[in-house]
Design a protein around this motif. Structure first.
Motif, short mmCIF file in Angstrom:
data_model
loop_
_atom_site.label_atom_id
_atom_site.label_comp_id
_atom_site.label_asym_id
_atom_site.label_seq_id
_atom_site.Cartn_x
_atom_site.Cartn_y
_atom_site.Cartn_z
N THR A 188 0.86 -1.30 -0.04
CA THR A 188 0.09 0.00 -0.01
C THR A 188 0.69 1.25 0.01
O THR A 188 1.78 1.08 0.53
CB THR A 188 -0.86 0.10 1.24
N PHE A 189 0.70 2.26 -0.58
CA PHE A 189 1.09 3.50 -0.97
C PHE A 189 0.44 4.66 -0.63
O PHE A 189 -0.86 4.63 -1.05
CB PHE A 189 1.78 3.72 -2.23
N THR A 190 0.85 5.49 0.14
CA THR A 190 -0.16 6.72 0.72
C THR A 190 1.05 7.91 0.86
O THR A 190 2.02 7.76 1.31
CB THR A 190 -0.75 6.60 1.84
N ALA A 191 0.57 8.86 0.22
CA ALA A 191 1.40 9.98 0.12
C ALA A 191 0.95 11.40 0.87
O ALA A 191 1.46 12.43 0.39
CB ALA A 191 1.60 10.50 -1.17
N ASP A 192 0.00 11.37 1.72
CA ASP A 192 -0.40 12.61 2.49
C ASP A 192 0.29 12.65 3.90
O ASP A 192 1.04 11.55 4.20
CB ASP A 192 -1.70 12.69 2.51
N PRO A 193 -0.19 13.76 4.50
CA PRO A 193 0.72 13.69 5.81
C PRO A 193 0.38 12.93 7.01
O PRO A 193 1.07 12.48 7.71
CB PRO A 193 0.18 15.42 6.42
N ASP A 194 -0.78 12.10 6.77
CA ASP A 194 -1.29 11.03 7.62
C ASP A 194 -0.83 9.84 6.89
O ASP A 194 -1.78 8.72 7.16
CB ASP A 194 -2.62 11.25 7.99
N GLY A 195 -0.16 9.99 6.04
CA GLY A 195 0.25 8.53 5.07
C GLY A 195 0.62 7.44 5.95
O GLY A 195 0.18 6.37 5.60
N ASP A 196 1.27 7.54 7.20
CA ASP A 196 1.84 6.44 7.90
C ASP A 196 0.59 5.71 8.40
O ASP A 196 0.52 4.42 8.40
CB ASP A 196 2.84 6.86 8.96
N GLU A 197 -0.34 6.35 9.13
CA GLU A 197 -1.52 5.61 9.47
C GLU A 197 -2.48 5.12 8.48
O GLU A 197 -2.86 4.03 8.50
CB GLU A 197 -2.10 6.76 10.58
N LYS A 198 -2.67 5.93 7.29
CA LYS A 198 -3.33 5.36 6.42
C LYS A 198 -2.84 4.28 5.56
O LYS A 198 -3.61 3.31 5.29
CB LYS A 198 -3.56 6.53 5.24
N GLY A 199 -1.70 4.16 5.55
CA GLY A 199 -0.86 3.06 4.82
C GLY A 199 -1.29 1.65 5.81
O GLY A 199 -1.46 0.78 5.34
N ALA A 200 -1.36 1.87 7.06
CA ALA A 200 -1.40 0.89 7.82
C ALA A 200 -2.85 0.49 7.87
O ALA A 200 -3.31 -0.81 7.73
CB ALA A 200 -1.10 1.15 9.44
N LEU A 201 -3.93 1.48 7.69
CA LEU A 201 -5.37 0.87 7.86
C LEU A 201 -5.60 0.59 6.33
O LEU A 201 -6.28 -0.35 6.22
CB LEU A 201 -6.12 2.21 7.93
N LEU A 202 -5.02 1.02 5.28
CA LEU A 202 -5.23 0.46 3.87
C LEU A 202 -4.76 -1.18 3.73
O LEU A 202 -5.48 -2.07 3.43
CB LEU A 202 -4.57 1.20 2.77
N SER A 203 -3.76 -1.28 4.51
CA SER A 203 -3.10 -2.69 4.56
C SER A 203 -4.22 -3.56 5.33
O SER A 203 -4.41 -4.70 4.65
CB SER A 203 -1.85 -2.74 5.35
N GLU A 204 -4.68 -3.21 6.29
CA GLU A 204 -5.71 -4.08 7.18
C GLU A 204 -6.98 -4.05 6.02
O GLU A 204 -7.59 -5.20 6.09
CB GLU A 204 -5.96 -3.37 8.38
N ALA A 205 -7.47 -2.92 5.51
CA ALA A 205 -8.79 -3.15 4.56
C ALA A 205 -8.28 -4.07 3.66
O ALA A 205 -9.27 -5.10 3.22
CB ALA A 205 -8.91 -1.78 3.87
N ALA A 206 -7.14 -4.34 2.94
CA ALA A 206 -7.01 -5.26 1.77
C ALA A 206 -6.74 -6.55 2.27
O ALA A 206 -7.50 -7.50 1.85
CB ALA A 206 -5.49 -5.08 1.17
N ARG A 207 -6.58 -6.88 3.56
CA ARG A 207 -6.60 -8.17 4.12
C ARG A 207 -8.00 -8.64 4.38
O ARG A 207 -8.48 -9.79 4.11
CB ARG A 207 -5.70 -8.05 5.49
N VAL A 208 -8.80 -7.64 5.08
CA VAL A 208 -10.22 -7.99 5.20
C VAL A 208 -10.93 -8.34 3.92
O VAL A 208 -11.81 -9.45 3.91
CB VAL A 208 -10.99 -6.74 5.89
#
Length: 160
Positions: free
Chosen positions: A67-87
């Motif tokens: 997962t790639f995220t490029a905004d200021p909250d990208g670290d948290e969004k990247g972790a959440l998107l990884s979890e969404a992909a798993r689900v």
């Protein structure tokens, strides 16, 4: 030559599953020159696969789902998107969801949990993927997935 093809690349089913389950996120197997601010990259790892000659065979492989995220909250969004992909992947497996021409996921196992990675494109060590964009938070997760292929061999289909 193409008329002999019975099965496409096994990563195509992961692309279909993730695109259907996360319709607002671009899911790709190659990184664009100008990638969007949030996207998922699916890449098959070499060295794992099997075919026994059975036309009903299952195929399996190891995959990185990045997962790639490029905004200021990208670290948290990247972790959440990884979890969404798993689900999304788990739900497709549990629902026995079949994708036309691709088959269905018969088993899935997370081999390596989501991990934040450094920006390898600018690191001093070896570059994992030469096309990694800079300025993105990247999380990768490794899965082992088994796919039941659709049965459609012209040689084995009964005549009509």
């Amino acid at each position: 030559m193409l008329e002999l093809v019975e099965n496409g690349p096994v990563e195509d089913i992961l692309l279909a599953v993730l695109r259907e389950g996360l319709p607002d996120i671009e899911v790709v197997s190659l990184i664009a020159d100008a990638p969007p601010p949030t996207f998922i990259l699916v890449r098959r790892l070499p060295g794992l696969g099997d075919w026994s000659g059975d036309p009903r065979f299952t195929d399996f492989g190891r995959f990185f789902v990045n997962t790639f995220t490029a905004d200021p909250d990208g670290d948290e969004k990247g972790a959440l998107l990884s979890e969404a992909a798993r689900v999304v992947l788990r739900n497709a497996w549990l629902a026995h969801r079949s994708y036309p021409g691709l088959g269905s996921i018969t088993s899935i196992r997370m081999a390596i949990e989501p991990s934040r990675r450094t920006d390898w494109a600018t690191s001093s060590g070896p570059v994992q993927y030469a096309d990694l964009p800079t300025g993105f938070w990247r999380y990768d997760t490794q899965y082992q997935i088994k796919v039941r292929r659709p049965f459609h061999s012209p040689l084995l289909t009964p005549p009509t």
